[in-house]
Scaffold this motif. Structure first.
Motif, mmCIF file in Angstrom:
data_model
loop_
_atom_site.group_PDB
_atom_site.id
_atom_site.type_symbol
_atom_site.label_atom_id
_atom_site.label_comp_id
_atom_site.label_asym_id
_atom_site.label_seq_id
_atom_site.Cartn_x
_atom_site.Cartn_y
_atom_site.Cartn_z
ATOM 1 N N ASN A 61 29.106 73.033 -36.268
ATOM 2 C CA ASN A 61 29.877 72.892 -37.491
ATOM 3 C C ASN A 61 30.773 71.667 -37.386
ATOM 4 N N ARG A 62 31.080 71.071 -38.519
ATOM 5 C CA ARG A 62 31.852 69.834 -38.511
ATOM 6 C C ARG A 62 33.200 70.010 -37.813
ATOM 7 N N GLU A 95 30.035 68.533 -32.992
ATOM 8 C CA GLU A 95 30.896 68.561 -34.178
ATOM 9 C C GLU A 95 31.057 67.166 -34.771
ATOM 10 N N ALA A 146 27.861 66.061 -36.569
ATOM 11 C CA ALA A 146 27.738 66.696 -37.887
ATOM 12 C C ALA A 146 28.659 66.025 -38.895
ATOM 13 N N ASP A 147 29.884 65.750 -38.476
ATOM 14 C CA ASP A 147 30.828 65.115 -39.394
ATOM 15 C C ASP A 147 30.357 63.711 -39.774
ATOM 16 N N TYR A 183 22.798 69.569 -42.738
ATOM 17 C CA TYR A 183 23.034 68.257 -42.133
ATOM 18 C C TYR A 183 21.759 67.414 -42.047
#
Length: 401
Positions: free
Chosen positions: A48-49, A56, A59-60, A262
């Protein structure tokens, strides 16, 4: 500089199957660069972001990169790009949120030219708010949606005008900028369905005058999802969608439900980069390259499309349903004595994909007198060449005889 279609075609593995694809209006082919981006993201290690672990941060970076890419494609701020499962879902969500601001007696304008995804969400939202739906009619003899047809149903009670930037059935491109000017003059917002325009022209939200613009990456070489964009953050700040209690209230994230896909966003970035590089020309920015590439795409598609229209017009028993200039390279046609489905199947057996139906533009198909069966649709894409057009025309001539 002309589009190097031979070079473009090398990037589409599906073309090795020797099928002539005129089904781009329903979803384009995907280049290898996009498939590689999707696959690489899936196996690259994601979470997860966030900002703590490498997963992380990856993903971001995927999300922020996709927003920046779409912003360059549509000429809008990255923070005004909202991702959704589909254009239809994005439009339903926005319609429900905006309808909270409407009251009984307010009015919403939709057009008969539009895909149902830019009609039914507004009809349903208006019903829930007690608002009135007013219809702008297009001319079935010419396929045109004049500005006057929309202006005639505007009033001081109009809260929103929903209009297509290009008809997915006929290819008609209404004068959205003039329609938006008329709508804004009475205080109405403008929601534009850009699904069918985005693959064929350089889009600028400020130039269109759109307050909200929705489109689908899988129509411009990307993965299957949708997006919505606005020309400035203040428009999204005014809208309060349903959201989970712990989720952020910041824009654009407050419009995005759950974890984003994503891998699809990485594919969308790759698709925008592919569009930017289609023309093979350099430029100081990705936006500049997109604009230059789309000029080449338009010239290439218009040349092929002129040959397609001339060829269809020369075949006895073929009716090409009208659309005015400017238009996207989309031909809707019927063959006397043969159902649209029969034409579709005949061409499909010859390795030519030109599907039949109303393509969810049911209001337009009915106004044209075609009903749900619709007609056959052939759309030109950047990977089409003259040999594709010749194959389609040969197949139609064979059936017409």
């Amino acid at each position: 500089m002309a589009l190097d279609v031979v070079r473009v075609r090398r990037d589409f593995p599906a073309l090795a199957l020797n099928v002539a694809h005129f089904d781009g209006p329903g979803g384009s082919l995907v280049p290898r660069q996009v498939a590689d981006a999707v696959a690489g993201t899936l196996v690259g290690g994601l979470a997860n972001r966030g900002s703590v672990t490498a997963g992380e941060r990856r993903a971001d970076a995927v999300v922020t990169g996709a927003r920046a890419a779409v912003a360059d494609l549509l000429d809008c701020p990255p923070e005004c790009v909202v991702f959704a499962r589909s254009m239809t879902q994005a439009t339903y969500d926005m319609a429900r949120a905006l309808a909270r601001q409407w009251r009984a007696g307010d009015e919403v304008v939709v057009t008969r030219l539009d895909h149902d995804a830019n009609i039914r969400p507004w009809v349903s939202a208006a019903a829930s708010a007690g608002a009135t739906v007013r219809w702008a009619e297009f001319d079935p003899a010419t396929g045109a949606l004049p500005v006057d047809a929309v202006a005639a149903v505007l009033s001081p009670r109009t809260r929103l005008v929903a209009v297509t930037a290009a008809s997915n059935l006929l290819g008609t491109r209404p004068d959205v900028a003039a329609i938006a000017e008329a709508a804004h003059a009475v205080g109405a917002a403008v929601y534009v369905d850009g699904v069918h325009l985005t693959p064929h022209a350089a889009v600028s939200l400020p130039a269109l005058g759109a307050d909200y613009y929705a489109c689908s990456p899988y129509k411009f070489f990307g993965p299957h999802h949708g997006l919505l964009a606005a020309p400035r953050p203040g428009l999204l700040e005014q809208v309060r969608p349903d959201k989970l209690r712990p989720s952020t209230d910041a824009i654009p994230e407050r419009f995005e439900l759950g974890t984003l896909p994503y891998e699809l966003l990485a594919g969308t970035t790759a698709a925008v980069d592919f569009v930017a590089d289609l023309g093979g020309a350099g430029g100081p920015s990705r936006r500049d390259r997109i604009t230059a590439s789309m000029r080449q795409v338009e010239a290439h598609e218009e040349a092929l499309f002129a040959g397609l229209l001339d060829g269809l017009a020369a075949i006895r028993g073929v009716t090409v349903h009208p659309a005015p200039a400017p238009r996207t390279p989309t031909a809707l046609f019927s063959v006397a004595g043969h159902s649209p489905q029969a034409v579709y199947e005949h061409l499909g057996a010859l390795g030519v994909n030109a599907p039949a139906g109303s393509f969810y533009a049911i209001e337009a198909a009915e106004r044209l007198g075609l009903g749900a069966a619709g007609a056959v649709r052939a759309g030109i894409a950047p990977y089409n060449d003259a040999a594709d057009v010749d194959r389609l025309l040969a197949g139609v001539r064979e059936l017409a005889r």
